[in-house]
Design an enzyme around this catalytic site. Structure first.
Site, PDB file in Angstrom:
ATOM      1  N   THR A  13      -1.106  -9.249   2.201  1.00 43.34           N
ATOM      2  CA  THR A  13      -0.801  -9.616   0.815  1.00 43.34           C
ATOM      3  C   THR A  13       0.388 -10.557   0.729  1.00 43.34           C
ATOM      4  OG1 THR A  13      -1.711  -7.562  -0.079  1.00 43.34           O
ATOM      5  CG2 THR A  13      -0.091  -8.705  -1.437  1.00 43.34           C
ATOM      6  N   ASP A  86      -2.242  -2.163   3.893  1.00 43.96           N
ATOM      7  CA  ASP A  86      -3.270  -1.121   3.945  1.00 43.96           C
ATOM      8  C   ASP A  86      -3.349  -0.421   5.296  1.00 43.96           C
ATOM      9  OD1 ASP A  86      -3.903  -1.474   1.324  1.00 43.96           O
ATOM     10  OD2 ASP A  86      -5.737  -2.620   1.675  1.00 43.96           O
TER      11      ASP A  86
END
Length: 332
Positions: A13, A86
């Site tokens: 991200t 994640d």
């Protein structure tokens, strides 16, 4: 003397931008590294390794990251790895074992909102990672996120959107970073485990993880017997599994009799397991289940892959899995 650090970028991200199919890693490593604000005594080099959403991160990628860090061990004072959130905890745990007894600090960080976007947490996380690595005398792998530094084998992602996405489970945070200042909170004790030298970094990813639930079929164990080198079961509570109606214990016994390790952990994040407390736990041990103490699942996955690559001896796997390593178990 100036300190020199290598920033290894892997995507995530922090380096993402909006595309037609949602956020995807697009920012160049050269642009990302400009968001660091090193002091005049600090040098930063950057090495682009991959540009992945961390959902796509695999054990082969962990090996690639570890190999690149190990190859540069003598050339830098430490390493910062930017990574998606994640699976960051899995990668941090894997690097903790692959780089066990590494002589430099390795700090992983990322963000919940990409660089360049409004309200991004990326800039502060990058700066905190740099401050921590510049100030610490610790070695090994750490995650720095939302102003907290934690041991790599103890970090778990517990929130999908909030800035405080990671927690240190069953272990103290090692530092807090706030307003450009660092407060060292806990000093992990050195470990004296003497492992044989391993000239090649390898992993065996052929493991299977089950999350127990009421009604789980016993037939899954027949499949695992033919396809898995080891099995992890996230049990209920302190380590219990059902032995009435859908009795899972014969399946565990079948696997262990075949030389396939079955590691028993718990679905509960905090406080680990006391598997002998209840009959439902004692029966699991009698069937051959290997307890994992207060290790988190991410660390168990990585440690088991690492151990299986070097030995298939059940007794040795059990001993090493239950031996504290990289601060992954118990309290040092």
């Amino acid at each position: 003397m100036n300190k020199k650090y290598l920033v290894i970028t892997t995507g995530g991200t922090i380096a993402s931008a909006v595309t037609e199919k949602g956020l995807a890693p697009k920012m160049s490593p050269e642009e990302l590294v400009t968001y660091f604000k090193p002091n005049p005594e600090t040098e930063l080099d950057v090495k682009p390794l991959m540009a992945k959403d961390s959902t796509n991160m695999q054990p082969e990628d962990w090996l690639l990251i570890a190999e690149n860090i190990k190859a540069e061990e003598k050339n830098y004072d430490g390493f910062i790895v930017t990574h998606g959130t994640d699976t960051m905890a899995y990668t941090a745990a894997a690097l903790s074992y692959l780089l066990y007894r590494f002589t430099k600090p390795v700090v992983m960080t990322g963000s919940q909102i990409p660089l360049g976007m409004q309200y991004t947490d990326a800039e502060s996380n990058l700066q905190d990672a740099l401050l921590f690595i510049s100030d610490t005398d610790l070695t090994g792998v750490f995650i720095v996120f939302n102003g907290l530094a934690m041991v790599g084998t103890r970090a778990v992602k517990t929130k999908t959107q909030s800035y405080d996405a990671f927690e240190s489970i069953n272990y103290p945070y090692v530092a807090r970073i706030m307003h450009g200042k660092i407060n060292h909170m806990y000093q992990p004790k050195p470990e004296s485990l003497d492992l044989p030298a391993r000239n090649k970094l390898v992993l065996d990813p052929n493991i299977f993880m089950l999350k127990a639930f009421p009604g789980m079929t016993v037939d899954i164990f027949d499949y695992l017997l033919e396809h898995a080198h080891a099995v992890i079961i996230e049990s209920f509570g302190n380590g219990g599994l059902p032995f009435e109606r859908r009795n899972l214990l014969p399946g565990i016994q079948k696997l262990t009799d075949a030389g396939i390790p079955v590691v028993i952990t718990t679905q509960i994040l905090e406080e680990g397991q006391d598997i002998a407390l209840y009959e439902v736990g004692q029966r699991v041990v009698e069937a051959g289940g290997i307890t994992a103490g207060d290790m988190n699942t991410e660390a168990i996955v990585a440690k088991l892959m690492w151990l299986l690559a070097y030995t298939q001896d059940m007794a040795e796997i059990t001993h090493l899995l239950q031996t504290p390593m990289a601060h992954d178990m118990g309290f040092d």
